[in-house]
Design an enzyme around this catalytic site. Structure first.
Site, PDB file in Angstrom:
ATOM      1  N   ARG A 362       0.839  -1.190   0.000  1.00  0.00           N
ATOM      2  CA  ARG A 362       0.000   0.000   0.000  1.00  0.00           C
ATOM      3  C   ARG A 362       0.875   1.241   0.000  1.00  0.00           C
ATOM      4  NH1 ARG A 362      -2.026  -3.519   3.999  1.00  0.00           N
ATOM      5  NH2 ARG A 362      -4.099  -4.383   3.531  1.00  0.00           N
ATOM      6  N   LYS A 386      -1.720  -2.330   8.079  1.00  0.00           N
ATOM      7  CA  LYS A 386      -2.850  -1.836   8.850  1.00  0.00           C
ATOM      8  C   LYS A 386      -2.843  -2.448  10.241  1.00  0.00           C
ATOM      9  CE  LYS A 386      -6.093  -0.817   5.099  1.00  0.00           C
ATOM     10  NZ  LYS A 386      -7.449  -1.090   4.542  1.00  0.00           N
ATOM     11  N   HIS A 452      -2.556   2.502  -5.894  1.00  0.00           N
ATOM     12  CA  HIS A 452      -3.268   1.251  -5.674  1.00  0.00           C
ATOM     13  C   HIS A 452      -3.365   0.411  -6.955  1.00  0.00           C
ATOM     14  CE1 HIS A 452      -5.710  -1.188  -2.989  1.00  0.00           C
ATOM     15  NE2 HIS A 452      -6.526  -1.431  -4.003  1.00  0.00           N
ATOM     16  N   ARG A 455      -0.704  -2.155  -6.932  1.00  0.00           N
ATOM     17  CA  ARG A 455      -1.045  -3.263  -6.023  1.00  0.00           C
ATOM     18  C   ARG A 455      -2.002  -4.234  -6.707  1.00  0.00           C
ATOM     19  NH1 ARG A 455      -1.235  -4.404  -0.491  1.00  0.00           N
ATOM     20  NH2 ARG A 455      -3.197  -5.127   0.385  1.00  0.00           N
ATOM     21  N   HIS A 478      -3.730  -9.118   3.613  1.00  0.00           N
ATOM     22  CA  HIS A 478      -5.175  -9.117   3.831  1.00  0.00           C
ATOM     23  C   HIS A 478      -5.524 -10.001   5.023  1.00  0.00           C
ATOM     24  CE1 HIS A 478      -5.990  -7.992  -0.655  1.00  0.00           C
ATOM     25  NE2 HIS A 478      -5.839  -6.926   0.102  1.00  0.00           N
ATOM     26  N   TYR A 487      -9.446  -9.636  -6.299  1.00  0.00           N
ATOM     27  CA  TYR A 487      -8.441  -9.454  -7.338  1.00  0.00           C
ATOM     28  C   TYR A 487      -8.501 -10.560  -8.391  1.00  0.00           C
ATOM     29  CZ  TYR A 487      -6.363  -5.875  -4.382  1.00  0.00           C
ATOM     30  OH  TYR A 487      -6.162  -4.737  -3.639  1.00  0.00           O
TER      31      TYR A 487
END
Length: 504
Positions: A362, A386, A452, A455, A478, A487
């Protein structure tokens, strides 16, 4: 055996002592003396030693083991003597420290005693009101109970809800005669409940009693809602939410509270939330993805209010996820990726593009990288994702080459991996990276170049080339594999090739 308030009773018999039969006397009236079985040893403080010390000493596992080891008598009914209890070795300490510690322990025991007395009063109140409720003298038209009751009340055999915020009480005759309950009685009830409810719940209870028993209305307090919002954001920050996420939460919830001014949070229902989401979509002309994001934030906020016992039940629980149409999203083709590399005028931009393309990290993770986060020989780097969760990201030989050239050309001593090209060479921000890539894409006349997209391109290429989706999930950081599966729908080139191979 004689004892008074403040004494500690210890069972002398082996089975009782091993099962922790220890009691602190706090149920007698002031000045009252009681007598009990001689199967207990009474511990009491003398010469200024606080009584509380003996209660906590008697509950210590080492003390219990000592007492059991000094049992004498026939099997199954062995007893310990008071003399052996007094012989328990205690390290000598400063009397002032002993006094200070004892006073702190006495305060804890006083609080336990106060709670026990409060439970007794609540039990009396229950026994008084229950017959009137059964006879119809008191009519409870609607009481919503929370999922859990206070555990310390349950321990005393009394189940009392934390607070029924949506309580409507109709009454015929509370007391003999026709005198209505006044403010003094409400204050007495609040005083009696202050050991059971917290400050917020006491305030809500006062509002309910005033509205139902004296005819006063309950008005929504905007400052109270703002205070709860601040507490919610603080909780999310402690959970590891990023600054951008917190700002999004704040903006969304502030708008909601502004639009629903006058409605107390405990009175919000599911239909009111649905009406707000519908009106927001119409007035702001936003898509279903945006509405679902708002729904998620509202659900998180009201779930937190429920967990913290500010409301009985979250009204957002029944609102399902808003289904949005799944569209095929664009990726950067191999030709366009080479054009981007050729269009870079600075080594920094070239290294940045290669790192994004090969790791799929990210943009927020990119700008947080430091020089010591990079292992050029191992072609890997430590990424802070995150929730402040760290993971390893891997880059290819091309990225290694361009990173080495970029770092060798650096003349500053800033620890950040990517810094500005001019001035003080400070760490790049997310906005700066986005602007740089956007301007590069416009210069080369490429469609919508943003961080993004790199990514998404990396994940799509990995899936189309046969990498297991679980490994792609690890690379992208994730939490849920459903996010990674999005994706898998990005590029249909592999489906088209398979169609031509097997059916064409």
């Amino acid at each position: 055996m004689r004892f008074i308030n403040g004494d500690t009773l210890i069972a002398r018999i082996t089975p009782c002592l091993e099962n922790g039969k220890i009691a602190f006397v706090n149920f007698l009236e002031d000045g009252e003396t009681a007598f009990g079985s001689t199967e207990y040893i009474v511990l009491t403080g003398q010469r200024g030693i606080p009584n509380g010390l003996f209660y906590f000493l008697a509950r210590d596992r080492h003390f219990i083991d000592y007492m059991v080891s000094h049992m004498n008598g026939s099997s199954g009914r062995q007893r310990v003597s008071a003399a052996d209890a007094l012989a328990y070795p205690i390290r000598s300490v400063n009397r002032n420290q002993l006094q200070f510690t004892g006073e702190k322990l006495d305060k804890i025991l006083d609080a336990i005693r106060a709670n026990s007395e409060q439970m007794k009063k609540l039990a009396e109140l229950r026994d008084t009101l229950l017959p009137r409720l059964m006879s119809g003298e008191i009519d409870v038209s609607k009481v919503e109970l929370p999922k859990q009751s206070n555990s310390h009340l349950l321990a005393h055999g009394l189940s009392f809800p934390r607070l029924a915020l949506h309580m409507r009480i109709g009454y015929k005759h509370w007391m003999k005669g026709s005198t209505m309950i006044g403010h003094s009685t409400i204050e007495s009830i609040l005083k009696a409940m202050q050991h059971v409810l917290n400050a917020y719940q006491l305030k809500q209870l006062k509002g309910v009693l005033s509205a139902q028993l004296t005819g006063e209305s309950i008005s929504a307090d905007s400052s109270e809602s703002e205070t709860l919002l601040r507490s919610f954001l603080t909780a999310k920050e402690l959970e590891g939410c990023s600054g951008r996420t917190l700002k999004y939460y704040e903006a969304t919830l502030t708008h909601y509270l502004k639009e629903t001014t006058g409605i107390p949070l405990p009175q919000v229902d599911t239909e009111q939330l649905r009406a707000y989401l519908t009106n927001y979509q119409i007035t702001h002309s936003v898509g279903k993805v945006t509405i679902d994001n708002i729904r998620r934030i509202l659900a998180s906020f009201f779930s937190w209010l429920e967990d913290e016992d500010y409301i009985v039940k979250s009204p957002a629980r029944k609102i399902r996820r808003v289904k949005a149409p799944i569209r095929v999203k664009e990726v950067i083709s191999d030709e366009d990726m080479e054009r981007l590399r050729d269009g870079c005028a600075a080594l920094r931009d070239l290294a940045m593009i290669d790192l994004l393309a090969s790791t799929g990290m990210r943009v927020g993770e990119l700008v947080r990288l430091n020089r010591d986060s990079i292992d050029l020989e191992g072609r890997e780097c430590v990424v802070q994702g995150k929730g402040n969760k760290e993971r390893l990201a891997y880059f290819d030989a091309r990225a290694k080459l361009h990173l080495s050239e970029y770092l060798a050309a650096r003349e500053d001593d800033d620890q950040a991996l990517f810094v500005g090209l001019y001035g003080k060479h400070g760490r790049l921000t997310v906005g700066a990276v986005e602007d740089r890539l956007r301007s590069l894409g416009r210069k080369l006349r490429l469609p919508r170049i943003h961080p993004h997209k790199f990514r998404r391109t990396m994940a799509t290429n990995a899936i189309n080339r046969g990498m297991p989706v679980e490994q792609v999930q690890k690379l992208l950081g994730h939490v849920k594999i459903d996010t990674t599966m999005e994706y898998a729908l990005v590029n249909q080139s592999s489906v088209k090739a398979s169609h031509r191979r097997y059916l064409g």
